[in-house]
Design an enzyme around this catalytic site. Structure first.
Site, PDB file in Angstrom:
ATOM      1  N   HIS A  43      34.426  49.883  40.208  1.00  0.00           N
ATOM      2  CA  HIS A  43      35.599  49.057  40.489  1.00  0.00           C
ATOM      3  C   HIS A  43      35.671  47.989  39.415  1.00  0.00           C
ATOM      4  O   HIS A  43      34.641  47.450  39.010  1.00  0.00           O
ATOM      5  CB  HIS A  43      35.467  48.386  41.864  1.00  0.00           C
ATOM      6  CG  HIS A  43      36.179  47.069  41.940  1.00  0.00           C
ATOM      7  ND1 HIS A  43      35.540  45.865  41.699  1.00  0.00           N
ATOM      8  CD2 HIS A  43      37.460  46.774  42.186  1.00  0.00           C
ATOM      9  CE1 HIS A  43      36.420  44.887  41.815  1.00  0.00           C
ATOM     10  NE2 HIS A  43      37.591  45.405  42.112  1.00  0.00           N
TER      11      HIS A  43
ATOM     12  N   ASN B 287      38.691  44.841  38.113  1.00  0.00           N
ATOM     13  CA  ASN B 287      40.021  44.280  37.908  1.00  0.00           C
ATOM     14  C   ASN B 287      39.870  42.874  37.372  1.00  0.00           C
ATOM     15  O   ASN B 287      38.903  42.176  37.673  1.00  0.00           O
ATOM     16  CB  ASN B 287      40.888  44.339  39.175  1.00  0.00           C
ATOM     17  CG  ASN B 287      40.393  43.447  40.280  1.00  0.00           C
ATOM     18  OD1 ASN B 287      40.253  42.236  40.103  1.00  0.00           O
ATOM     19  ND2 ASN B 287      40.130  44.026  41.440  1.00  0.00           N
TER      20      ASN B 287
ATOM     21  N   ARG C  43      42.410  39.461  36.413  1.00  0.00           N
ATOM     22  CA  ARG C  43      43.759  39.006  36.699  1.00  0.00           C
ATOM     23  C   ARG C  43      43.964  37.516  36.368  1.00  0.00           C
ATOM     24  O   ARG C  43      43.012  36.754  36.339  1.00  0.00           O
ATOM     25  CB  ARG C  43      44.089  39.259  38.165  1.00  0.00           C
ATOM     26  CG  ARG C  43      43.116  38.589  39.117  1.00  0.00           C
ATOM     27  CD  ARG C  43      43.172  39.182  40.515  1.00  0.00           C
ATOM     28  NE  ARG C  43      42.165  38.587  41.375  1.00  0.00           N
ATOM     29  CZ  ARG C  43      40.916  39.021  41.479  1.00  0.00           C
ATOM     30  NH1 ARG C  43      40.524  40.063  40.788  1.00  0.00           N
ATOM     31  NH2 ARG C  43      40.067  38.411  42.273  1.00  0.00           N
TER      32      ARG C  43
ATOM     33  N   HIS D 271      24.759  46.646  33.935  1.00  0.00           N
ATOM     34  CA  HIS D 271      24.532  45.202  34.045  1.00  0.00           C
ATOM     35  C   HIS D 271      24.374  44.542  32.682  1.00  0.00           C
ATOM     36  O   HIS D 271      24.818  43.403  32.486  1.00  0.00           O
ATOM     37  CB  HIS D 271      23.308  44.926  34.918  1.00  0.00           C
ATOM     38  CG  HIS D 271      23.610  45.040  36.376  1.00  0.00           C
ATOM     39  ND1 HIS D 271      24.070  43.991  37.126  1.00  0.00           N
ATOM     40  CD2 HIS D 271      23.524  46.095  37.229  1.00  0.00           C
ATOM     41  CE1 HIS D 271      24.259  44.367  38.377  1.00  0.00           C
ATOM     42  NE2 HIS D 271      23.928  45.657  38.469  1.00  0.00           N
TER      43      HIS D 271
ATOM     44  N   HIS E  10      28.669  43.442  58.435  1.00  0.00           N
ATOM     45  CA  HIS E  10      28.450  44.171  59.687  1.00  0.00           C
ATOM     46  C   HIS E  10      27.365  45.237  59.546  1.00  0.00           C
ATOM     47  O   HIS E  10      26.797  45.671  60.541  1.00  0.00           O
ATOM     48  CB  HIS E  10      29.762  44.808  60.173  1.00  0.00           C
ATOM     49  CG  HIS E  10      30.293  45.880  59.283  1.00  0.00           C
ATOM     50  ND1 HIS E  10      30.834  45.611  58.035  1.00  0.00           N
ATOM     51  CD2 HIS E  10      30.361  47.226  59.446  1.00  0.00           C
ATOM     52  CE1 HIS E  10      31.220  46.752  57.486  1.00  0.00           C
ATOM     53  NE2 HIS E  10      30.951  47.744  58.323  1.00  0.00           N
TER      54      HIS E  10
END
Length: 199
Positions: free
Chosen positions: A6, A8, A10, A40, A71
């Protein structure tokens, strides 16, 4: 055998306020130590090129904290960097964020090239789908962008298209001791300074 990634980056504005945010993190199913270290190290290198605005230790820790499934009591993956609300020297911050965007292929493509032809079994595919469920859980429960988009009437298909197309949930899964699946939990899903590790 190719991990999910993932990223992104912005630039956001609200009234007169403006800031940068973003990040990149890796979610392997069958992790390879050299892949995790490589990922990394690329992000540490980007941060080190912009010491006035980027703090790798802080951004790595922020990533470990953000991509955590409360959770479940476990991280989504092996982390990377994450930052938000970066304000100040616009040119320096923009240079850093632009460098992050440019570094993405350096961080991920070598891993894809190394793993794309790895053979895998039906059992391994099932474990990948099971772990993909954790990715779905994080995005739907905790990801600020996803939750914001869904709560404010955004285009649902556009918001959800980053989710894996196939995922599964199974009850009370415990990887076999000594297996690669167990290694994922026991070694790789423990935050550590991967960039400082030796391959």
């Amino acid at each position: 055998m190719i991990p999910t990634v993932h990223a992104n980056f912005r630039f956001l504005t609200k009234g007169t306020k403006r800031w940068f945010g973003g990040g990149a993190d890796l979610t392997p199913y069958y992790p390879y130590r050299n892949d995790v270290i490589h990922f990394h190290r690329v992000w540490r290198g980007v941060c080190e090129r912009h010491p006035a605005v980027a703090d790798h230790r802080r951004f790595k820790s922020w990533c470990d904290e953000y991509f955590f499934l409360k959770h479940r009591g476990e991280p989504r993956g092996v982390g990377g960097i994450f930052f938000d609300y970066l304000e100040g020297d616009f040119d320096a911050l923009f240079a850093f964020v632009r460098d992050c965007g440019s570094a993405f292929t350096e961080a991920y493509l070598p891993i894809v090239r190394r793993r794309r032809d790895e053979p895998y079994s039906d059992r391994q595919r099932a474990f990948q789908e099971y772990r993909r469920g954790r990715y779905v859980e994080f995005n739907l429960l905790y990801d600020r962008g996803t939750v914001f988009g869904l709560k404010t009437g955004g285009r649902v298909e556009s918001i959800l298209m980053s989710l894996p197309p196939v995922a599964r949930w199974e009850y009370d899964v415990h990887p076999e001791p000594g297996s690669r699946e167990a290694e994922l939990y026991e070694v790789f899903l423990k935050p550590r300074d991967w960039a400082a590790e030796t391959e």
